[in-house]
Design a protein around this motif. Structure first.
Motif, PDB file in Angstrom:
ATOM      1  N   TYR A  41       0.843  -1.197   0.000  1.00  0.00           N
ATOM      2  CA  TYR A  41       0.000   0.000   0.000  1.00  0.00           C
ATOM      3  C   TYR A  41       0.881   1.250   0.000  1.00  0.00           C
ATOM      4  O   TYR A  41       0.662   2.170  -0.809  1.00  0.00           O
ATOM      5  N   VAL A  45       1.334   4.482  -2.966  1.00  0.00           N
ATOM      6  CA  VAL A  45       1.157   5.942  -2.789  1.00  0.00           C
ATOM      7  C   VAL A  45       2.522   6.578  -2.508  1.00  0.00           C
ATOM      8  O   VAL A  45       2.635   7.557  -1.786  1.00  0.00           O
ATOM      9  N   GLY A  48       3.280  10.291  -2.625  1.00  0.00           N
ATOM     10  CA  GLY A  48       2.508  11.007  -1.625  1.00  0.00           C
ATOM     11  C   GLY A  48       3.069  10.861  -0.223  1.00  0.00           C
ATOM     12  O   GLY A  48       3.294  11.852   0.474  1.00  0.00           O
ATOM     13  N   ILE A  49       3.322   9.626   0.201  1.00  0.00           N
ATOM     14  CA  ILE A  49       3.839   9.423   1.560  1.00  0.00           C
ATOM     15  C   ILE A  49       5.241   9.995   1.688  1.00  0.00           C
ATOM     16  O   ILE A  49       5.586  10.605   2.710  1.00  0.00           O
ATOM     17  N   LYS A 184      -7.272  17.396   5.029  1.00  0.00           N
ATOM     18  CA  LYS A 184      -7.209  15.940   4.933  1.00  0.00           C
ATOM     19  C   LYS A 184      -8.010  15.335   6.077  1.00  0.00           C
ATOM     20  O   LYS A 184      -8.220  15.976   7.120  1.00  0.00           O
ATOM     21  N   TYR A 255      -1.553  10.025   4.072  1.00  0.00           N
ATOM     22  CA  TYR A 255      -1.362   8.669   3.567  1.00  0.00           C
ATOM     23  C   TYR A 255      -0.961   7.667   4.642  1.00  0.00           C
ATOM     24  O   TYR A 255      -0.773   6.483   4.335  1.00  0.00           O
ATOM     25  N   VAL A 265      -7.236   5.487   6.195  1.00  0.00           N
ATOM     26  CA  VAL A 265      -6.054   6.249   5.806  1.00  0.00           C
ATOM     27  C   VAL A 265      -6.336   7.734   6.016  1.00  0.00           C
ATOM     28  O   VAL A 265      -7.455   8.206   5.792  1.00  0.00           O
ATOM     29  N   ALA A 267      -6.383  10.851   4.516  1.00  0.00           N
ATOM     30  CA  ALA A 267      -6.410  11.109   3.080  1.00  0.00           C
ATOM     31  C   ALA A 267      -6.556  12.590   2.749  1.00  0.00           C
ATOM     32  O   ALA A 267      -7.482  13.250   3.228  1.00  0.00           O
ATOM     33  N   VAL A 287      -7.562   3.752  -1.294  1.00  0.00           N
ATOM     34  CA  VAL A 287      -6.735   4.931  -1.557  1.00  0.00           C
ATOM     35  C   VAL A 287      -5.780   4.746  -2.743  1.00  0.00           C
ATOM     36  O   VAL A 287      -5.549   5.703  -3.493  1.00  0.00           O
ATOM     37  N   PHE A 291      -5.421   7.571  -5.488  1.00  0.00           N
ATOM     38  CA  PHE A 291      -4.145   8.247  -5.711  1.00  0.00           C
ATOM     39  C   PHE A 291      -3.769   8.197  -7.190  1.00  0.00           C
ATOM     40  O   PHE A 291      -3.280   9.190  -7.755  1.00  0.00           O
ATOM     41  N   ASP A 296      -1.232  13.358  -5.915  1.00  0.00           N
ATOM     42  CA  ASP A 296      -0.967  13.793  -4.547  1.00  0.00           C
ATOM     43  C   ASP A 296      -1.551  15.185  -4.331  1.00  0.00           C
ATOM     44  O   ASP A 296      -0.960  16.185  -4.735  1.00  0.00           O
TER      45      ASP A 296
END
Length: 359
Positions: A41, A45, A48-49, A184, A255, A265, A267, A287, A291, A296
């Motif tokens: 996972y 992403v 993003g993370i 978020k 994320y 999550v 988000a 997610v 994504f 992002d």
């Protein structure tokens, strides 16, 4: 008979090999999600993370036994929990794991993980990390926040929908001050708004600015919003948790996965979604596709990607609050040393009654 151990899996993560041990260990029993599922996972992403964590000292929230009914997170008062916060870099970390030295309110310091590449996220997830808690600073200057993090925290009797009704008023105030925020989900019942700021103020000033913002929102929405630190005084309102801007207080990153049965999550949202979505809409299984579709939404918060605002308008508002309304500082969390100008840190119901005057 003992259960056979599943062989480790090796993943290629942008030029690094990351070993995932016990890949079939169940992390979220209700969803049947394994450790390998969680690692994959985070890779799905990845930009993003990593954008949320890159070059930020980061506390790891580790659940090595998984999230199961009755599992507890260790606290300062009780270290016997099934999960824990890791503030110091774990022993045996690969040589590509960078660190940053951060200082606690107590005066102690620690070398904390400071992610610089996606392999660090995967490595941490293999250790049972599901939630990443980055500081609002970067390693080049760990004493100067570069984000205001506004935490809209629903109190008993309220929920995410109540926080979502407050969020547009926060945005309107930010616009009046020449600022913009990015919302978020918290992954729970709350809602967060991040504001990129110029990294030239202290934690004390950033916290003071957040208090001023919260007080103005409370004035505009007195039936919906509270700035009362003591829970017994908050009522059924949304608490603007200003102490999330105190040193060594952190918020789950965009994320990050939260420790609940659904594996929700935190988000990023578009502003036009805030009043339409629910926290359960965003989890480890949904997610990745979102994504891939929207990208992002927190990319403007990455250093150098967009505007960084001055908090001087908020500090001026704080000055006016003190001058015109007699509103100075508010209490810090109980583990903090007494701070200059801080009011009495005593729960109202436990405050001693002043002795009767002698007649």
């Amino acid at each position: 008979m003992a259960r056979a151990t599943t062989p480790a899996v090796e993943l290629e993560v942008r030029g690094r090999t990351v070993r995932v041990t016990s890949p079939d260990r169940v992390v979220f029993a209700e969803r049947g999600l394994t450790k390998l599922d969680v690692v994959q996972y985070f890779l799905s992403v990845g930009d993003g993370i990593l954008g949320a964590l890159r070059d930020r000292p980061t506390t790891l929230e580790r659940w090595p036994k998984g999230v199961f009914e009755g599992a507890r997170l260790a606290t300062r008062a009780d270290s016997s929990g099934d999960a824990f916060y890791q503030k110091r870099v774990p022993q045996g970390a690969p040589d590509y794991v960078r660190t940053a030295t951060i200082g606690f309110p107590s005066g102690r310091t620690a070398d904390e993980v400071c992610p610089s590449e996606l392999a660090v996220v995967a490595w941490a997830a293999n250790l049972g990390t599901i939630t990443f808690h980055p500081w609002p600073v970067r390693s080049a200057d760990v004493d100067s926040p570069d984000q205001l993090r506004i935490d809209l925290d629903p109190q008993p009797g309220t929920d995410f929908s109540d926080a979502a009704r407050v969020a547009p008023e926060v945005r309107a105030l930010l616009h009046e001050l020449g600022m913009e925020g990015w919302p978020k989900t918290s992954g729970g019942r709350g809602l967060h708004i991040f504001v990129p700021i110029e990294p030239r103020w202290t934690f004390t000033q950033a916290r003071r600015a957040t208090i001023a913002l919260g007080r103005e929102i409370e004035r505009r929405m007195p039936e919906q919003v509270t700035m009362k630190w003591w829970k017994e005084e908050r009522g059924r309102k949304i608490f603007v948790d200003y102490n999330q801007m105190a040193r060594d207080r952190t918020i789950a990153s965009a994320y990050s996965v939260r420790a609940n049965p659904r594996a929700t999550v935190s988000a990023p949202l578009r502003w036009d979604e805030v009043g339409e979505v629910r926290p359960d809409d965003f989890d480890v299984t949904t997610v990745p596709a979102r994504f891939a579709e929207v990208g992002d939404l927190f990319a403007p918060l990455v250093a150098g990607a967009g505007a960084a605002y001055s908090i001087e308008p908020l500090l001026e508002l704080a000055d006016r609050d003190e001058r015109d309304h007699g509103q100075a500082d508010l209490p810090y969390p109980p583990e903090y040393p007494k701070m200059p100008g801080e009011p009495t840190r005593v729960q109202p119901s436990r405050a001693r009654r002043a002795p009767d005057p002698i007649e």
